[in-house]
Design a protein around this motif. Structure first.
Motif, short mmCIF file in Angstrom:
data_model
loop_
_atom_site.label_atom_id
_atom_site.label_comp_id
_atom_site.label_asym_id
_atom_site.label_seq_id
_atom_site.Cartn_x
_atom_site.Cartn_y
_atom_site.Cartn_z
N ALA A 28 0.83 -1.21 0.00
CA ALA A 28 0.00 0.00 0.00
C ALA A 28 0.86 1.26 0.00
CB ALA A 28 -0.93 -0.01 1.21
N TYR A 29 1.97 1.21 0.71
CA TYR A 29 2.88 2.35 0.75
C TYR A 29 3.40 2.67 -0.66
CZ TYR A 29 6.83 5.27 2.14
OH TYR A 29 7.71 6.30 2.28
N TYR A 30 3.86 1.66 -1.36
CA TYR A 30 4.36 1.88 -2.72
C TYR A 30 3.24 2.27 -3.67
CZ TYR A 30 8.85 0.04 -1.23
OH TYR A 30 10.04 -0.15 -0.58
N ARG A 31 2.08 1.67 -3.49
CA ARG A 31 0.94 2.01 -4.34
C ARG A 31 0.56 3.48 -4.15
NH1 ARG A 31 -4.81 -0.02 -3.35
NH2 ARG A 31 -5.87 0.73 -5.19
N SER A 32 0.60 3.96 -2.91
CA SER A 32 0.29 5.36 -2.67
C SER A 32 1.35 6.28 -3.29
CB SER A 32 0.14 5.65 -1.17
OG SER A 32 1.34 5.43 -0.48
N LEU A 33 2.62 5.88 -3.24
CA LEU A 33 3.68 6.68 -3.86
C LEU A 33 3.49 6.77 -5.37
CD1 LEU A 33 6.88 5.47 -1.97
CD2 LEU A 33 5.59 7.58 -1.61
N ILE A 34 3.13 5.67 -5.99
CA ILE A 34 2.91 5.65 -7.44
C ILE A 34 1.73 6.53 -7.81
CG2 ILE A 34 2.21 4.19 -9.38
CD1 ILE A 34 3.88 1.93 -8.00
N TYR A 73 -6.49 10.31 -7.17
CA TYR A 73 -6.77 10.80 -5.82
C TYR A 73 -7.40 9.69 -4.98
CZ TYR A 73 -8.79 13.78 -2.17
OH TYR A 73 -9.14 14.35 -0.97
N ARG A 74 -8.38 8.98 -5.54
CA ARG A 74 -9.03 7.88 -4.84
C ARG A 74 -8.04 6.74 -4.56
NH1 ARG A 74 -10.64 3.23 -6.85
NH2 ARG A 74 -10.79 4.04 -8.96
N ILE A 75 -7.26 6.36 -5.57
CA ILE A 75 -6.30 5.27 -5.40
C ILE A 75 -5.28 5.63 -4.32
CG2 ILE A 75 -4.39 4.07 -6.55
CD1 ILE A 75 -6.13 4.19 -9.14
N TYR A 76 -4.82 6.88 -4.34
CA TYR A 76 -3.87 7.31 -3.31
C TYR A 76 -4.47 7.11 -1.92
CZ TYR A 76 -1.10 10.02 -0.14
OH TYR A 76 -0.34 10.38 0.95
N HIS A 77 -5.67 7.61 -1.72
CA HIS A 77 -6.27 7.54 -0.39
C HIS A 77 -6.62 6.11 0.03
CE1 HIS A 77 -6.28 11.55 1.19
NE2 HIS A 77 -6.53 12.00 -0.03
N GLU A 78 -7.02 5.27 -0.90
CA GLU A 78 -7.27 3.87 -0.56
C GLU A 78 -5.99 3.21 -0.01
OE1 GLU A 78 -8.70 2.03 -4.13
OE2 GLU A 78 -10.74 2.73 -3.82
N ALA A 79 -4.89 3.46 -0.69
CA ALA A 79 -3.62 2.88 -0.27
C ALA A 79 -3.11 3.55 1.01
CB ALA A 79 -2.58 3.01 -1.38
N ALA A 80 -3.21 4.86 1.08
CA ALA A 80 -2.72 5.60 2.25
C ALA A 80 -3.48 5.19 3.51
CB ALA A 80 -2.83 7.09 2.02
N ASP A 81 -4.75 4.88 3.40
CA ASP A 81 -5.52 4.44 4.56
C ASP A 81 -4.94 3.17 5.18
OD1 ASP A 81 -7.19 6.61 4.35
OD2 ASP A 81 -8.88 5.50 3.49
N VAL A 82 -4.46 2.27 4.33
CA VAL A 82 -3.84 1.04 4.82
C VAL A 82 -2.55 1.38 5.58
CG1 VAL A 82 -2.75 -1.15 4.14
CG2 VAL A 82 -4.85 -0.37 3.00
N VAL A 83 -1.78 2.29 5.02
CA VAL A 83 -0.52 2.69 5.66
C VAL A 83 -0.81 3.41 6.98
CG1 VAL A 83 1.57 4.11 5.43
CG2 VAL A 83 0.68 2.84 3.45
N TYR A 84 -1.78 4.32 6.97
CA TYR A 84 -2.13 5.08 8.18
C TYR A 84 -2.59 4.19 9.32
CZ TYR A 84 -1.72 9.71 6.07
OH TYR A 84 -1.25 10.85 5.50
N ALA A 85 -3.25 3.08 8.99
CA ALA A 85 -3.71 2.17 10.03
C ALA A 85 -2.53 1.59 10.82
CB ALA A 85 -4.54 1.05 9.42
N VAL A 98 -0.76 16.00 -1.92
CA VAL A 98 -1.80 15.40 -2.76
C VAL A 98 -3.08 16.22 -2.65
CG1 VAL A 98 -3.35 13.40 -2.97
CG2 VAL A 98 -0.88 13.05 -2.82
N GLU A 99 -3.46 16.56 -1.42
CA GLU A 99 -4.66 17.37 -1.20
C GLU A 99 -4.56 18.72 -1.90
OE1 GLU A 99 -7.56 16.53 0.26
OE2 GLU A 99 -6.76 14.52 0.58
N GLN A 100 -3.42 19.35 -1.76
CA GLN A 100 -3.21 20.68 -2.38
C GLN A 100 -3.30 20.59 -3.90
OE1 GLN A 100 -2.86 23.60 -0.90
NE2 GLN A 100 -2.37 24.79 -2.70
N ASP A 101 -2.59 19.64 -4.49
CA ASP A 101 -2.59 19.52 -5.95
C ASP A 101 -3.97 19.14 -6.48
OD1 ASP A 101 0.14 20.05 -5.82
OD2 ASP A 101 0.59 18.61 -7.40
#
Length: 169
Positions: A28-34, A73-85, A98-101
């Protein structure tokens, strides 16, 4: 580089998580970076803003490429949620960017441009060539199908959260 790492030992989702390797989190971390990287690239391509001669051109641009802003934006947040957990602060600076852009680089200017077409008369007429109007959905899709026999049934899922970019994916 991140794509290659996703297939490596530590982030490959085909292997289960264990005490030594929290693969789902690293994946998920790498997916969010991509996703973030692709969003930033897309934003740079449109750094000059959005200019469309007509509502049709604006709609066409969204269905051809601009939907990717919403998708990434959706893909980033889906992956980031896994990392944040697992690690609540791991992606905080990246999430801010990401939010700003997304918000100021895409959503606000694109909504303003679309709003100008609504203010210019599209709202009264609400027609785009080659695009079916939602109010004709029953007559064009459901009623036609139901007329094929008494044993036919139709279930329609109506969701304000089912967006174009999800259907495209």
């Amino acid at each position: 580089m991140a794509s290659r790492r996703m297939d490596g030992y530590w982030a490959n989702p085909r292997w289960p998580d264990n005490d030594d390797a929290n693969r789902s989190v690293w994946h998920a971390y790498y997916r969010s970076l991509i996703a973030a990287s692709e969003l930033f690239e897309l934003r740079m391509r449109y750094s000059g803003g959005f200019s469309f001669a007509s509502a049709e051109a604006c709609y066409s641009a969204y269905t051809q490429e601009l939907y990717r802003f919403d998708q990434l934006y959706r893909i980033y947040h889906e992956a980031a949620d896994v990392v944040y957990a697992r690690s609540p602060d791991a992606l905080s600076p990246l999430t801010s960017r990401v939010e700003q852009d997304y918000l100021t680089g895409f959503l606000q200017p694109f909504a303003q441009k679309w709003g100008s077409f609504l203010d210019g008369g599209l709202l009264q007429q609400w027609r785009l060539p080659g695009v079916s109007n939602q109010q004709n959905f029953y007559a064009e899709q459901v009623d036609r199908y139901l007329k094929g026999g008494e044993d036919r049934r139709v279930f329609v899922v109506i969701s304000d959260a089912l967006r174009y970019e999800v259907a495209q994916e």
